[in-house]
Design a protein around this motif. Structure first.
Motif, PDB file in Angstrom:
ATOM      1  N   VAL A 123       6.099 121.080  86.634  1.00 45.98           N
ATOM      2  CA  VAL A 123       4.660 121.616  86.298  1.00 45.98           C
ATOM      3  C   VAL A 123       4.099 120.711  85.079  1.00 45.98           C
ATOM      4  O   VAL A 123       4.592 121.000  84.062  1.00 45.98           O
ATOM      5  N   HIS A 124       2.994 119.780  85.321  1.00 42.03           N
ATOM      6  CA  HIS A 124       2.376 119.222  84.115  1.00 42.03           C
ATOM      7  C   HIS A 124       1.452 120.229  83.457  1.00 42.03           C
ATOM      8  O   HIS A 124       0.664 121.325  83.996  1.00 42.03           O
ATOM      9  N   ALA A 125       1.591 120.472  82.074  1.00 42.30           N
ATOM     10  CA  ALA A 125       0.554 121.087  81.342  1.00 42.30           C
ATOM     11  C   ALA A 125      -1.009 120.835  81.789  1.00 42.30           C
ATOM     12  O   ALA A 125      -1.270 119.606  81.610  1.00 42.30           O
ATOM     13  N   ALA A 126      -1.796 121.836  82.001  1.00 39.14           N
ATOM     14  CA  ALA A 126      -3.054 121.582  82.357  1.00 39.14           C
ATOM     15  C   ALA A 126      -3.880 121.014  81.379  1.00 39.14           C
ATOM     16  O   ALA A 126      -3.861 121.244  80.236  1.00 39.14           O
ATOM     17  N   LYS A 127      -4.620 119.790  81.582  1.00 38.17           N
ATOM     18  CA  LYS A 127      -5.560 119.052  80.389  1.00 38.17           C
ATOM     19  C   LYS A 127      -6.745 119.716  80.425  1.00 38.17           C
ATOM     20  O   LYS A 127      -7.308 119.951  81.220  1.00 38.17           O
ATOM     21  N   LYS A 128      -7.214 120.056  79.221  1.00 38.67           N
ATOM     22  CA  LYS A 128      -8.579 120.525  78.880  1.00 38.67           C
ATOM     23  C   LYS A 128      -9.602 119.583  79.342  1.00 38.67           C
ATOM     24  O   LYS A 128      -9.390 118.474  79.041  1.00 38.67           O
ATOM     25  N   THR A 129     -10.804 119.958  79.885  1.00 39.94           N
ATOM     26  CA  THR A 129     -11.940 119.065  79.912  1.00 39.94           C
ATOM     27  C   THR A 129     -12.461 118.913  78.775  1.00 39.94           C
ATOM     28  O   THR A 129     -12.712 119.693  78.061  1.00 39.94           O
ATOM     29  N   PRO A 130     -12.595 117.301  78.505  1.00 36.41           N
ATOM     30  CA  PRO A 130     -13.076 117.008  77.121  1.00 36.41           C
ATOM     31  C   PRO A 130     -14.451 117.636  76.989  1.00 36.41           C
ATOM     32  O   PRO A 130     -15.391 117.813  77.744  1.00 36.41           O
ATOM     33  N   ILE A 131     -14.662 117.720  75.638  1.00 33.38           N
ATOM     34  CA  ILE A 131     -16.080 118.143  75.089  1.00 33.38           C
ATOM     35  C   ILE A 131     -16.896 116.936  75.244  1.00 33.38           C
ATOM     36  O   ILE A 131     -16.668 115.856  74.654  1.00 33.38           O
ATOM     37  N   LYS A 132     -18.192 116.761  75.766  1.00 35.95           N
ATOM     38  CA  LYS A 132     -18.899 115.542  75.789  1.00 35.95           C
ATOM     39  C   LYS A 132     -20.344 115.918  75.319  1.00 35.95           C
ATOM     40  O   LYS A 132     -20.779 116.953  75.479  1.00 35.95           O
ATOM     41  N   TRP A 133     -20.976 114.973  74.433  1.00 34.65           N
ATOM     42  CA  TRP A 133     -21.976 115.115  73.651  1.00 34.65           C
ATOM     43  C   TRP A 133     -22.534 113.857  74.020  1.00 34.65           C
ATOM     44  O   TRP A 133     -22.258 112.709  74.176  1.00 34.65           O
ATOM     45  N   ARG A 134     -23.977 114.054  74.012  1.00 32.10           N
ATOM     46  CA  ARG A 134     -25.012 112.853  74.137  1.00 32.10           C
ATOM     47  C   ARG A 134     -25.898 112.692  72.817  1.00 32.10           C
ATOM     48  O   ARG A 134     -26.562 113.787  72.570  1.00 32.10           O
ATOM     49  N   LEU A 135     -25.795 111.780  72.189  1.00 32.05           N
ATOM     50  CA  LEU A 135     -26.138 111.332  71.125  1.00 32.05           C
ATOM     51  C   LEU A 135     -27.097 110.236  71.134  1.00 32.05           C
ATOM     52  O   LEU A 135     -26.713 109.152  71.540  1.00 32.05           O
ATOM     53  N   GLN A 136     -28.471 110.189  70.604  1.00 29.41           N
ATOM     54  CA  GLN A 136     -29.393 109.453  70.566  1.00 29.41           C
ATOM     55  C   GLN A 136     -29.781 109.006  69.150  1.00 29.41           C
ATOM     56  O   GLN A 136     -29.944 109.668  68.369  1.00 29.41           O
ATOM     57  N   THR A 137     -29.813 107.324  68.973  1.00 29.41           N
ATOM     58  CA  THR A 137     -30.192 106.850  67.616  1.00 29.41           C
ATOM     59  C   THR A 137     -31.552 106.439  67.783  1.00 29.41           C
ATOM     60  O   THR A 137     -31.949 106.236  68.915  1.00 29.41           O
ATOM     61  N   TYR A 138     -31.871 106.236  66.679  1.00 29.56           N
ATOM     62  CA  TYR A 138     -33.373 105.871  66.411  1.00 29.56           C
ATOM     63  C   TYR A 138     -33.338 104.567  66.635  1.00 29.56           C
ATOM     64  O   TYR A 138     -34.427 103.645  67.061  1.00 29.56           O
ATOM     65  N   ALA A 139     -32.239 103.522  66.694  1.00 32.83           N
ATOM     66  CA  ALA A 139     -32.013 102.156  66.772  1.00 32.83           C
ATOM     67  C   ALA A 139     -31.841 101.714  68.126  1.00 32.83           C
ATOM     68  O   ALA A 139     -31.389 102.127  69.070  1.00 32.83           O
ATOM     69  N   GLY A 140     -32.390 100.338  68.359  1.00 32.54           N
ATOM     70  CA  GLY A 140     -32.404  99.883  69.715  1.00 32.54           C
ATOM     71  C   GLY A 140     -30.877  99.176  69.497  1.00 32.54           C
ATOM     72  O   GLY A 140     -30.220  99.245  68.561  1.00 32.54           O
ATOM     73  N   PRO A 141     -30.280  98.366  70.886  1.00 28.67           N
ATOM     74  CA  PRO A 141     -28.910  98.061  70.971  1.00 28.67           C
ATOM     75  C   PRO A 141     -28.711  97.134  69.933  1.00 28.67           C
ATOM     76  O   PRO A 141     -27.465  97.359  69.190  1.00 28.67           O
ATOM     77  N   ALA A 142     -29.401  96.178  69.587  1.00 29.83           N
ATOM     78  CA  ALA A 142     -28.841  95.252  68.516  1.00 29.83           C
ATOM     79  C   ALA A 142     -28.742  95.661  67.182  1.00 29.83           C
ATOM     80  O   ALA A 142     -27.544  95.289  66.619  1.00 29.83           O
ATOM     81  N   LEU A 143     -29.380  96.574  66.841  1.00 27.85           N
ATOM     82  CA  LEU A 143     -29.207  97.207  65.472  1.00 27.85           C
ATOM     83  C   LEU A 143     -28.284  98.329  65.385  1.00 27.85           C
ATOM     84  O   LEU A 143     -27.457  98.545  64.646  1.00 27.85           O
ATOM     85  N   ALA A 144     -28.194  99.161  66.654  1.00 27.57           N
ATOM     86  CA  ALA A 144     -27.301 100.051  66.632  1.00 27.57           C
ATOM     87  C   ALA A 144     -25.682  99.621  66.756  1.00 27.57           C
ATOM     88  O   ALA A 144     -24.787 100.527  65.973  1.00 27.57           O
ATOM     89  N   GLU A 145     -25.427  98.471  66.868  1.00 33.04           N
ATOM     90  CA  GLU A 145     -24.220  97.525  66.983  1.00 33.04           C
ATOM     91  C   GLU A 145     -23.770  97.943  65.535  1.00 33.04           C
ATOM     92  O   GLU A 145     -22.267  97.703  65.278  1.00 33.04           O
ATOM     93  N   TYR A 146     -24.645  98.086  64.494  1.00 33.05           N
ATOM     94  CA  TYR A 146     -24.243  97.930  63.228  1.00 33.05           C
ATOM     95  C   TYR A 146     -24.318  99.411  62.519  1.00 33.05           C
ATOM     96  O   TYR A 146     -23.355  99.570  61.574  1.00 33.05           O
ATOM     97  N   VAL A 147     -25.345  99.820  63.013  1.00 30.89           N
ATOM     98  CA  VAL A 147     -25.614 101.179  62.086  1.00 30.89           C
ATOM     99  C   VAL A 147     -24.965 102.649  62.538  1.00 30.89           C
ATOM    100  O   VAL A 147     -25.141 103.540  61.755  1.00 30.89           O
ATOM    101  N   ILE A 148     -24.299 102.516  64.003  1.00 27.34           N
ATOM    102  CA  ILE A 148     -23.803 103.632  64.514  1.00 27.34           C
ATOM    103  C   ILE A 148     -22.680 103.422  65.585  1.00 27.34           C
ATOM    104  O   ILE A 148     -21.793 104.141  65.596  1.00 27.34           O
TER     105      ILE A 148
END
Length: 351
Positions: free
Chosen positions: A28-53
């Motif tokens: 019997v495999h130990a039951a895996k917990k469902t991961p905690i999921k967050w949605r985070l939005q940044t002020y930055a567009g994709p090109a900038l977010a590549e560096y700042v977050i």
């Protein structure tokens, strides 16, 4: 002898039965917990977010090993930036990277987020003010008065300079210029004839090309080159109205409180790592692109004339201080810090 043989055979039989049961029992495999999921939005567009977050979020997800996953969204991707605070309160999104000013945080200290005029000269000023001059405790106090959102940390980004289509060489050149900038910075710049314009981040490049905007006062030169604004503007004014953008991390309070302590600690460590990365990335970029960028011509307003802008900023500080006791306390700290830096002299201040 017969009794001994019986006990011996009985013992062997029982052992065999146990062994058989053990071997035949399904694994019997130990039951895996469902991961905690967050949605985070940044002020930055994709090109900038590549560096700042993005490096921070990628590292966090890797180290969390499936126990928690943060999904990263870019500027205006889920919610318009100006509505981020309310969306976080409602739980539409779980966390935000932005400044208090842009997300319309309903606290009196929000005016000091982003580019509060001349609050800093260098990027290191921001973490020093928060960690050694008491701003951290003031922000924590302010956000405890607002339900549903927890303020987590503040750090420094780049300075606020103008990138424009036409050259700026004197204060009079600012008059009538339609500039994309932050709320508080825009209100201050109106004193010099600037017309602040608010648009979605992704629309800025096109707005400059179509003539809807005359320029940008949203960043330093690193971002101008990174996100493509240096391709549609021609001049970069070396004078800035602030030495560093003050940005923060926020989270929905229920989601934050529900996290186990080790994940809270991991997220805060990842924030600190992001703060550090930005310090050296921007410090490198501001000099690198001024000297080797090749796309923007540098211009400057004479120091004596620019000093009038600094003097006007101090009047603006006093106006903001009059709005609330807590704002007055922040302004008092800013004045104390500025006086300390000037007294300390080089390299803290060049006067």
């Amino acid at each position: 002898m017969e009794r001994r043989e019986f006990l011996k055979k009985a013992g062997l039989g029982a052992a065999a039965a146990v062994a058989a049961t053990t071997i035949k029992a399904p694994f019997v495999h130990a039951a895996k917990k469902t991961p905690i999921k967050w949605r985070l939005q940044t002020y930055a567009g994709p090109a900038l977010a590549e560096y700042v977050i993005k490096p921070q979020i990628d590292a966090f997800n890797k180290i969390a090993q499936g126990e928690m996953v943060i999904e990263l969204y870019y500027a205006d991707q889920l919610v318009p930036t100006g509505e981020l605070f309310r969306a976080m309160q409602r739980g539409t999104i779980d966390a935000v990277q932005s400044d208090d000013d842009s997300i319309a945080a309903p606290v009196d200290v929000s005016v000091f987020g982003a580019y509060f005029p001349f609050a800093s000269r260098y990027s290191l000023d921001v973490p020093v003010l928060f960690n050694h001059y008491g701003l951290k405790e003031i922000w924590e106090e302010a956000y405890k008065e607002v339900k549903g959102v927890t303020w987590l940390s503040a750090g420094a980004w780049d300075p606020c300079n103008f990138a424009t289509i036409e050259p700026i060489r004197k204060l009079a050149d600012l008059k009538g210029k339609r500039i994309f900038t932050f709320p508080t910075g825009g209100k201050f710049l109106q004193r010099f004839g600037v017309v602040p314009v608010t648009l979605p981040w992704e629309d800025i490049e096109v707005a400059i090309q179509t003539g809807e905007l005359d320029g940008i006062a949203w960043s330093g030169i690193t971002e101008d080159y990174t996100v493509g604004w240096a391709d549609v503007t021609k001049y970069y004014l070396t004078n800035n109205i602030s030495g560093a953008w003050a940005g923060s991390y926020f989270a929905n309070s229920d989601k934050w409180d529900a996290l186990p302590e080790h994940l809270k600690a991991l997220f805060k460590m990842s924030i600190d790592s992001s703060h550090y990365h930005r310090l050296h990335w921007y410090w490198w970029g501001e000099a690198h692109y001024r000297t080797t960028g090749g796309k923007l011509e540098l211009t400057s307003i004479p120091d004596a004339e620019w000093a009038t802008v600094e003097q006007e900023a101090l009047k603006y500080w006093d106006e903001i201080a009059a709005k609330s006791p807590r704002s007055a306390k922040v302004v008092e700290i800013l004045k104390k810090y500025a006086a300390t830096m000037e007294k300390a002299g080089r390299p803290y201040r060049y006067v």
